[in-house]
Design a protein around this motif. Structure first.
Motif, PDB file in Angstrom:
ATOM      1  N   ALA A  36      -0.420  -6.678   2.861  1.00 20.89           N
ATOM      2  CA  ALA A  36      -0.105  -6.045   1.568  1.00 20.89           C
ATOM      3  C   ALA A  36      -0.591  -4.597   1.564  1.00 20.89           C
ATOM      4  CB  ALA A  36      -0.741  -6.834   0.428  1.00 20.89           C
ATOM      5  N   THR A  37      -1.786  -4.369   2.121  1.00 19.93           N
ATOM      6  CA  THR A  37      -2.332  -3.012   2.193  1.00 19.93           C
ATOM      7  C   THR A  37      -1.423  -2.116   3.034  1.00 19.93           C
ATOM      8  OG1 THR A  37      -4.547  -3.941   2.061  1.00 19.93           O
ATOM      9  CG2 THR A  37      -4.392  -1.678   2.829  1.00 19.93           C
ATOM     10  N   GLN A  38      -0.957  -2.663   4.152  1.00 16.59           N
ATOM     11  CA  GLN A  38      -0.053  -1.900   5.020  1.00 16.59           C
ATOM     12  C   GLN A  38       1.253  -1.581   4.328  1.00 16.59           C
ATOM     13  OE1 GLN A  38       0.634  -3.847   8.745  1.00 16.59           O
ATOM     14  NE2 GLN A  38      -1.453  -3.418   9.456  1.00 16.59           N
ATOM     15  N   PHE A  39       1.778  -2.569   3.615  1.00 13.36           N
ATOM     16  CA  PHE A  39       3.052  -2.367   2.914  1.00 13.36           C
ATOM     17  C   PHE A  39       2.925  -1.211   1.918  1.00 13.36           C
ATOM     18  CE2 PHE A  39       6.242  -2.768  -0.243  1.00 13.36           C
ATOM     19  CZ  PHE A  39       7.355  -3.253   0.417  1.00 13.36           C
ATOM     20  N   ILE A  40       1.827  -1.218   1.171  1.00 11.64           N
ATOM     21  CA  ILE A  40       1.622  -0.179   0.149  1.00 11.64           C
ATOM     22  C   ILE A  40       1.514   1.192   0.811  1.00 11.64           C
ATOM     23  CG2 ILE A  40      -0.028   0.709  -1.552  1.00 11.64           C
ATOM     24  CD1 ILE A  40      -0.593  -2.258  -2.256  1.00 11.64           C
ATOM     25  N   ALA A  41       0.810   1.262   1.928  1.00 10.52           N
ATOM     26  CA  ALA A  41       0.627   2.541   2.613  1.00 10.52           C
ATOM     27  C   ALA A  41       1.948   3.058   3.192  1.00 10.52           C
ATOM     28  CB  ALA A  41      -0.407   2.384   3.717  1.00 10.52           C
ATOM     29  N   GLN A  42       2.808   2.127   3.625  1.00  8.38           N
ATOM     30  CA  GLN A  42       4.054   2.537   4.275  1.00  8.38           C
ATOM     31  C   GLN A  42       5.085   3.103   3.303  1.00  8.38           C
ATOM     32  OE1 GLN A  42       5.280  -0.875   6.478  1.00  8.38           O
ATOM     33  NE2 GLN A  42       3.761  -0.498   8.078  1.00  8.38           N
ATOM     34  N   MET A  71       5.545 -11.904  -8.991  1.00  9.73           N
ATOM     35  CA  MET A  71       6.183 -11.021  -9.976  1.00  9.73           C
ATOM     36  C   MET A  71       6.968  -9.961  -9.211  1.00  9.73           C
ATOM     37  SD  MET A  71       3.126  -8.517 -11.294  1.00  9.73           S
ATOM     38  CE  MET A  71       1.998  -7.730 -10.122  1.00  9.73           C
ATOM     39  N   THR A  72       7.881  -9.314  -9.925  1.00 14.78           N
ATOM     40  CA  THR A  72       8.611  -8.193  -9.348  1.00 14.78           C
ATOM     41  C   THR A  72       8.226  -6.930 -10.100  1.00 14.78           C
ATOM     42  OG1 THR A  72      10.442  -9.684  -8.872  1.00 14.78           O
ATOM     43  CG2 THR A  72      10.908  -7.339  -8.742  1.00 14.78           C
ATOM     44  N   LEU A  73       7.745  -5.928  -9.352  1.00 10.34           N
ATOM     45  CA  LEU A  73       7.505  -4.593  -9.909  1.00 10.34           C
ATOM     46  C   LEU A  73       8.370  -3.631  -9.104  1.00 10.34           C
ATOM     47  CD1 LEU A  73       3.604  -4.357 -10.261  1.00 10.34           C
ATOM     48  CD2 LEU A  73       5.250  -4.863 -12.062  1.00 10.34           C
ATOM     49  N   TYR A  74       9.075  -2.746  -9.791  1.00  8.31           N
ATOM     50  CA  TYR A  74      10.068  -1.910  -9.110  1.00  8.31           C
ATOM     51  C   TYR A  74      10.975  -2.830  -8.298  1.00  8.31           C
ATOM     52  CZ  TYR A  74       7.036   2.008 -10.379  1.00  8.31           C
ATOM     53  OH  TYR A  74       6.280   2.922 -11.062  1.00  8.31           O
ATOM     54  N   LYS A 100       6.432   5.317   0.389  1.00 10.17           N
ATOM     55  CA  LYS A 100       5.933   6.610  -0.100  1.00 10.17           C
ATOM     56  C   LYS A 100       6.443   6.916  -1.508  1.00 10.17           C
ATOM     57  CE  LYS A 100       4.050   7.711   3.898  1.00 10.17           C
ATOM     58  NZ  LYS A 100       2.809   6.943   4.026  1.00 10.17           N
ATOM     59  N   GLN A 101       7.342   6.061  -2.003  1.00  8.64           N
ATOM     60  CA  GLN A 101       8.018   6.416  -3.251  1.00  8.64           C
ATOM     61  C   GLN A 101       7.096   6.326  -4.478  1.00  8.64           C
ATOM     62  OE1 GLN A 101      11.651   4.223  -3.743  1.00  8.64           O
ATOM     63  NE2 GLN A 101      12.332   5.514  -5.444  1.00  8.64           N
ATOM     64  N   TYR A 102       6.140   5.384  -4.427  1.00  8.82           N
ATOM     65  CA  TYR A 102       5.288   5.160  -5.599  1.00  8.82           C
ATOM     66  C   TYR A 102       3.826   5.352  -5.203  1.00  8.82           C
ATOM     67  CZ  TYR A 102       9.664   2.909  -6.869  1.00  8.82           C
ATOM     68  OH  TYR A 102      10.996   2.652  -7.094  1.00  8.82           O
TER      69      TYR A 102
END
Ligand code: SAH
Length: 234
Positions: A169-175, A210-213, A177-179
């Protein structure tokens, strides 16, 4: 009884794609950014001239997702753990006559791009697609009442919940760039503890999604701890 016809002046484009996990009031999660996109009849800069002098606005909207479910005289506010009942007019519940909601939100800017007028907002508590019935400037000298008392909702809801992310999850967030605020956004949504009251009373690990964006987010809750295990693009 009188009947009135209402027309949406615009619609909300929100990261909240389902009711579950939306904060129960505006401004609890400042990272919740949205756009109010005006309908054709109101898509003119004249309608908002002078609005950019205001930092906050009131939105009056339709609880469109639940409006056809009607209302009842008494409801169980989540703040009271789902055990106690109050008159619908003593609450901000969604199931109410006329299904009208109101939120005071931050006005981040006004945009007119490719012939489309939009308001840029933050701190919203609105579902994607929510029809906006009216917009008014927030007037602190009249609307802010520092001596007001508010019964069962007297203080801002705070939880002790913590939030951790898995490696993936941490990697996904870092990858992505839009948000840039995606991590803080997820953290603050989960810290609001969106679980229904009857689940909070249960022991053991519980799974949620949940779905965000455009992201599906899965997490587990154990006592007061949230663990975000997986995030993927839809
Ligand atoms: N600030 C508003 C909303 C309070 S209820 C008011 O006081 O009137 C807050 C809940 O409304 C959120 O938790 C969300 O689940 C729900 N909600 C937001 N937009 C909605 C919509 N378009 N239709 C139905 N429910 C909605």
């Amino acid at each position: 009884m009188s009947d009135y016809q209402l027309t949406a002046v615009g619609h909300i484009h929100s990261p909240y794609k389902q009711k579950f996990a939306i904060p129960r009031q505006p401004r609890l999660v400042p990272q919740a950014k949205a756009k109010l996109v005006f309908c054709a009849d109101f898509n003119r800069e004249e309608f908002v001239r002078g609005l950019d002098d205001f930092s906050h606005i009131w939105l009056l909207f339709r609880f469109h997702e639940t409006a056809d479910k009607g209302y009842s005289a008494m409801v169980r506010p989540p703040r009271l753990g789902g055990n106690d009942r109050k008159g619908v007019f003593a609450t901000r519940a969604t199931f109410r006559p006329n299904a009208i909601g109101m939120s005071a939100v931050k006005l981040e800017g006004i945009e007119y791009v490719n012939g489309q007028l939009s308001l840029l907002l933050s701190g919203i508590d609105l579902l994607d697609g929510t029809p906006i019935l009216d917009i008014k400037p927030y007037l602190p000298y009249s609307d802010a009442m520092t001596d007001a008392s508010a019964g069962f909702a007297d203080v801002r809801p705070e939880t002790q919940m913590s939030v951790d992310f898995s490696e993936s999850a941490t990697q996904f967030i870092a990858q992505q760039k839009q948000y840039p605020e995606l991590k803080e956004f997820i953290e603050n949504v989960l810290k609001q503890d969106p679980r229904p009251a009857y689940k909070k009373q249960k022991d053991g690990e519980q799974n949620y999604g949940m779905t965000l964006y455009e992201f599906n987010i899965r997490w587990q809750v154990n006592n007061e701890h949230n663990y975000v295990s997986h995030i993927e693009k839809i």
